[in-house]
Design an enzyme around this catalytic site. Structure first.
Site, short mmCIF file in Angstrom:
data_model
loop_
_atom_site.label_atom_id
_atom_site.label_comp_id
_atom_site.label_asym_id
_atom_site.label_seq_id
_atom_site.Cartn_x
_atom_site.Cartn_y
_atom_site.Cartn_z
N GLN A 8 0.83 -1.20 0.00
CA GLN A 8 0.00 0.00 0.00
C GLN A 8 0.87 1.26 0.00
OE1 GLN A 8 -3.28 -0.74 2.47
NE2 GLN A 8 -4.16 1.29 2.34
N SER A 53 4.18 -6.39 2.92
CA SER A 53 2.83 -6.34 3.47
C SER A 53 1.82 -6.90 2.46
CB SER A 53 2.49 -4.91 3.90
OG SER A 53 1.26 -4.85 4.59
N LEU A 54 0.94 -6.05 1.93
CA LEU A 54 -0.01 -6.47 0.90
C LEU A 54 0.68 -7.22 -0.24
CD1 LEU A 54 -2.61 -6.21 -0.94
CD2 LEU A 54 -1.71 -3.98 -1.59
N ARG A 112 -9.26 -8.87 2.92
CA ARG A 112 -8.26 -8.26 3.82
C ARG A 112 -8.50 -6.75 3.91
NH1 ARG A 112 -2.91 -5.88 3.21
NH2 ARG A 112 -1.39 -6.69 4.72
N HIS A 142 -0.32 -3.71 11.06
CA HIS A 142 0.77 -4.50 11.65
C HIS A 142 0.98 -4.17 13.13
CE1 HIS A 142 1.57 -6.02 7.68
NE2 HIS A 142 1.58 -4.78 7.23
N GLN A 168 0.50 -12.10 9.74
CA GLN A 168 1.08 -10.89 9.16
C GLN A 168 0.37 -9.60 9.57
OE1 GLN A 168 0.17 -8.99 5.64
NE2 GLN A 168 1.97 -9.67 4.53
#
Length: 295
Positions: free
Chosen positions: A9, A88-89, A113, A195, A244
């Site tokens: 992102q 991440s993503l 998500r 996170h 995650q």
């Protein structure tokens, strides 16, 4: 060895993916398939929407995933990963690229998500902040000493760490970090504390979707955010993907491990070049490049 890396992102930009759509029949087909799966024309927002339109989490995450995965698929025989990783993503994009997830399942998980994270953000006002110019352990210690929820969330490169938590705790930690010598401690324009433990409601929701999705044997190892180590086993990949959302992104550690395991070039697949810049800051001798459309 070729390490393919996939952004997360923040990499979105207006008009993203339009060149792919116009120049590749396969890309056009996959974008239209994505519109059908999502139930709205995400391509209209990607190609013609404003920066503000693209900033909505439910749009941003699938848009970046689609740009990355479709670009990887247009590479055809040129796409030969020895290892993959995603920030991440981007981990979801990497898992489609290394054949652990199908395109359809990957997109559905990313959309779930995004919606789950949005919901978690609305439950409690929270935020993130970028901290520059301090050692990781100093940042970790100050977070631990600050009242409320605030944790290290993204280990992006040496001297660049992102913290995440409730608004007051993040603001108080920023003041303490500046007093400790941080070059900058800047609150980011994000919707929530990604996170961090505040994403627990989203983790629970996503865990159910991940458990019920078919994961296949990957064609090459993925270096996952949670472990910063090569993972080949489907069950382990699932568990790491579930963890995650509430665990930190160990990007610095992942890149260093990939180099230790023989990565000779890092190829960024998707919008922007943020990850190439981070790789260079982690190891200035690393060779980096951007994947190019192969119609």
């Amino acid at each position: 060895m070729n390490a393919y890396i996939f952004p997360g992102q923040g990499a979105q930009f207006t008009g993203m993916g339009l060149d792919l759509y116009n120049q590749s029949a396969l890309a056009k087909q996959l974008f239209e398939q994505a519109n059908d799966i999502l139930g709205f024309r995400i391509t209209d927002i990607m190609f013609e929407g404003t920066a503000e339109d693209l900033k909505q989490t439910k749009v941003t995450q699938p848009a970046i995933f689609l740009h990355s995965v479709i670009l990887a698929k247009t590479l055809g025989d040129h796409f030969k990963p020895d290892m993959v990783a995603g920030h991440s993503l981007g981990e979801f994009s990497a898992l489609v690229a290394n054949k652990t997830l199908s395109f359809e399942d990957g997109l559905q998980l990313v959309f779930k998500r995004a919606l789950a994270m949005q919901k978690a953000c609305e439950l409690q006002p929270s935020t993130m902040a970028a901290v520059l110019g301090l050692e990781d352990d100093i940042v970790e210690n100050i977070c631990a000493e600050t009242a409320g929820v605030v944790v290290a969330a993204n280990y992006n490169c040496p001297g660049q760490l992102v913290i995440s938590g409730d608004i007051d705790a993040v603001n108080n930690a920023c003041e303490a970090l500046k007093a400790a010598g941080a070059r900058r401690a800047l609150v980011l324009p994000v919707g929530g504390a990604f996170h961090s433990p505040l994403m627990e409601p989203a983790r629970e929701e996503l865990a159910n979707a991940i458990e019920n999705t078919q994961f296949s044997k990957p064609i090459c190892p993925i270096y996952q955010n949670v472990t910063a180590a090569a993972v080949n086993n489907e069950a382990d990949i699932k568990q790491n993907l579930i963890s995650q959302l509430t665990a930190p992104v160990k990007w610095t550690q992942s890149v260093n491990q990939m180099i230790a395991d023989g990565a000779s070039e890092f190829i960024e697949v998707g919008p922007g070049n943020v990850l190439q810049g981070l790789v260079k800051k982690i190891n200035r001798d690393a060779i980096t490049s951007a994947a190019q459309l192969n119609p």
